[in-house]
Design a protein around this motif. Structure first.
Motif, short mmCIF file in Angstrom:
data_model
loop_
_atom_site.label_atom_id
_atom_site.label_comp_id
_atom_site.label_asym_id
_atom_site.label_seq_id
_atom_site.Cartn_x
_atom_site.Cartn_y
_atom_site.Cartn_z
N LEU A 18 0.83 -1.20 0.00
CA LEU A 18 0.00 0.00 0.00
C LEU A 18 0.86 1.26 0.00
O LEU A 18 0.51 2.26 -0.62
CB LEU A 18 -0.92 0.01 1.23
CG LEU A 18 -2.26 -0.72 1.09
CD1 LEU A 18 -2.05 -2.21 0.85
CD2 LEU A 18 -3.11 -0.51 2.34
N ASP A 19 2.00 1.21 0.68
CA ASP A 19 2.84 2.40 0.82
C ASP A 19 3.77 2.58 -0.38
O ASP A 19 3.69 3.57 -1.10
CB ASP A 19 3.66 2.31 2.11
CG ASP A 19 4.53 3.54 2.32
OD1 ASP A 19 3.98 4.58 2.69
OD2 ASP A 19 5.76 3.44 2.11
N GLY A 20 4.64 1.61 -0.63
CA GLY A 20 5.66 1.77 -1.66
C GLY A 20 5.13 1.65 -3.08
O GLY A 20 5.49 2.43 -3.96
N ASP A 21 4.26 0.67 -3.33
CA ASP A 21 3.76 0.43 -4.69
C ASP A 21 2.58 1.33 -5.05
O ASP A 21 2.55 1.95 -6.12
CB ASP A 21 3.36 -1.04 -4.85
CG ASP A 21 4.54 -1.99 -4.72
OD1 ASP A 21 5.66 -1.60 -5.11
OD2 ASP A 21 4.34 -3.11 -4.22
N LEU A 22 1.61 1.39 -4.16
CA LEU A 22 0.40 2.17 -4.48
C LEU A 22 0.49 3.62 -4.01
O LEU A 22 -0.30 4.46 -4.44
CB LEU A 22 -0.83 1.51 -3.84
CG LEU A 22 -1.15 0.10 -4.32
CD1 LEU A 22 -2.40 -0.43 -3.62
CD2 LEU A 22 -1.35 0.07 -5.83
N GLU A 23 1.46 3.89 -3.10
CA GLU A 23 1.63 5.25 -2.55
C GLU A 23 0.30 5.79 -2.03
O GLU A 23 -0.11 6.92 -2.31
CB GLU A 23 2.23 6.18 -3.61
CG GLU A 23 3.60 5.74 -4.08
CD GLU A 23 4.22 6.69 -5.10
OE1 GLU A 23 3.47 7.54 -5.64
OE2 GLU A 23 5.43 6.60 -5.34
#
Length: 397
Positions: free
Chosen positions: A317-322
């Protein structure tokens, strides 16, 4: 796996089956000892310690009773028969060694478990079993023989049912670069034990996550198992006539059999120097509701229809989807509307450490939603039962 590796593994275990069973016992794998524990007349010898390792993996991976289990690299059936007997599981064991499959089948009949434990000579990457056939995929000290570990985790994902568990215990190597002498030691172990390579425990975790598994974790058991390679400590029975027996066996069965005897000193040195490690890996296949959760997130983010195909359970959720905090809050509200107020993703994330938030994947979200929804259902059922009981008491008065 390399074209010549499977036959080599089969040949090695076919020619050493009786040696392992005679000198190592029921379980052809490491033993597990507590810190400071030593075998003695009243203590845990290697046979009890190998039993202990099976129990530890069952507990660590959360193997449920009466599960349908695929045992990859089943050996002569020791762990499979524990799973089938004590836990009441239905176990299918696969091994490259025809002799091991035959011996494991004999042992199942001997203890009356043939109806719940069956064994076959099959390649673990090409079993032919249908999708979602098993609740647990169990692999004790077999993954080291599989060169294409990415394919192993992908096949495990295919074979497990949603919510199914992966339970692995494996030889491994220290994470990071090795010196020339350390690599030489590792190469000698690989040569004599018919293994293509070793992965570190963190690398196993990365491969599991990349395949889409959630709740991925590992534990280093090196200190607990290292004494398996100390013959004096572990009370390993020595072959009669020592070196003369080794020479005779090599003449009868071929030089490959000597790997059985060379392994001990090499592995002891590996553990003593910290080059060789040993650990367990556990992971969970995302529940069925994963696709539905992705569909809800797509609506929240206002993405195109094809967006769902660009993500996987390993997508963070954080790194890929920001994902922004406002988007997370909106997603949490949608989940609560769909699955009930107890499924509060925003509160769940708020309770995580920073590194856990960074590592949070779509698969982890699906696992959280499934667990929270199940807990809410149990709570509602308990409340309904209590209400019924109170009503009955009131009517009785």
């Amino acid at each position: 796996m390399k074209a010549d590796m499977n036959p080599a593994v089969e040949r090695y275990y076919d020619t050493t089956l009786d040696l392992y069973e005679e000198l190592w016992g029921e379980h052809v794998h490491h033993g597990f000892w507590d810190e400071g524990e030593r075998p003695d007349a009243e203590g845990a010898d290697r046979h009890r310690a190998t039993d202990r390792l099976v129990h530890e993996l069952v507990a660590y991976a959360g193997v449920p009773e009466r599960a349908r289990v695929l045992d990859v690299g089943c050996g002569i059936g020791g762990p499979a028969l524990y799973l089938a007997g004590t836990l009441g599981c239905s176990v299918v064991g696969v091994t490259l060694s025809a002799q091991q499959a035959v011996r494991a089948t004999e042992k199942a009949w001997e203890v009356g478990l043939a109806e719940r434990a069956e064994f076959h000579r099959l390649d673990a990457l090409a079993t032919g079993f249908p999708d979602e056939s098993f609740d647990v995929l169990w692999a004790v000290e077999s993954l080291m023989h599989i060169e294409d570990r990415e394919a192993f985790f992908a096949e495990a994902m295919r074979l497990l049912r949603p919510g199914g568990r992966l339970a692995i215990a494996t030889w491994s190597v220290r994470d990071g670069a090795l010196s020339e002498s350390e690599q030489e030691l590792v190469d000698q172990i690989l040569k004599h034990q018919v293994m293509p390579s070793f992965s570190s425990l963190p690398e196993h975790e990365r491969l599991a996550r990349a395949a889409g598994f959630t709740d991925v974790a590992s534990v280093d058991w090196s200190r607990a198992v290292a004494n398996s390679w100390d013959p004096e400590f572990a009370l390993i029975k020595k072959p009669e006539h020592g070196r003369a027996t080794m020479v005779e066996l090599a003449r009868e069965r071929g030089a490959d059999v000597l790997g059985f005897f060379y392994a001990g000193p090499l592995m002891k040195k590996g553990f003593d120097t910290g080059v060789m490690t040993y650990g367990a890996i556990r992971a969970v296949k995302p529940p069925k509701m994963y696709q539905g959760i992705v569909a809800l997130l797509r609506v929240v983010l206002d993405e195109e229809d094809g967006w769902s195909a660009t993500v996987s359970p390993a997508t963070t959720l954080d790194g890929d989807l920001e994902l922004e905090s406002i988007e997370l809050a909106a997603f949490s509200r949608v989940l609560q509307k769909r699955f009930g107020p107890g499924v509060d993703l925003a509160a769940h994330v708020a309770g995580l450490e920073v590194d856990q938030i960074i590592a949070l994947t779509l698969g982890d979200v699906a696992a959280f939603v499934a667990a929270a929804a199940a807990q809410a259902a149990r709570t509602a059922a308990e409340a309904a039962a209590q209400s019924t009981a109170h009503s009955a008491e009131a009517d009785g008065t």
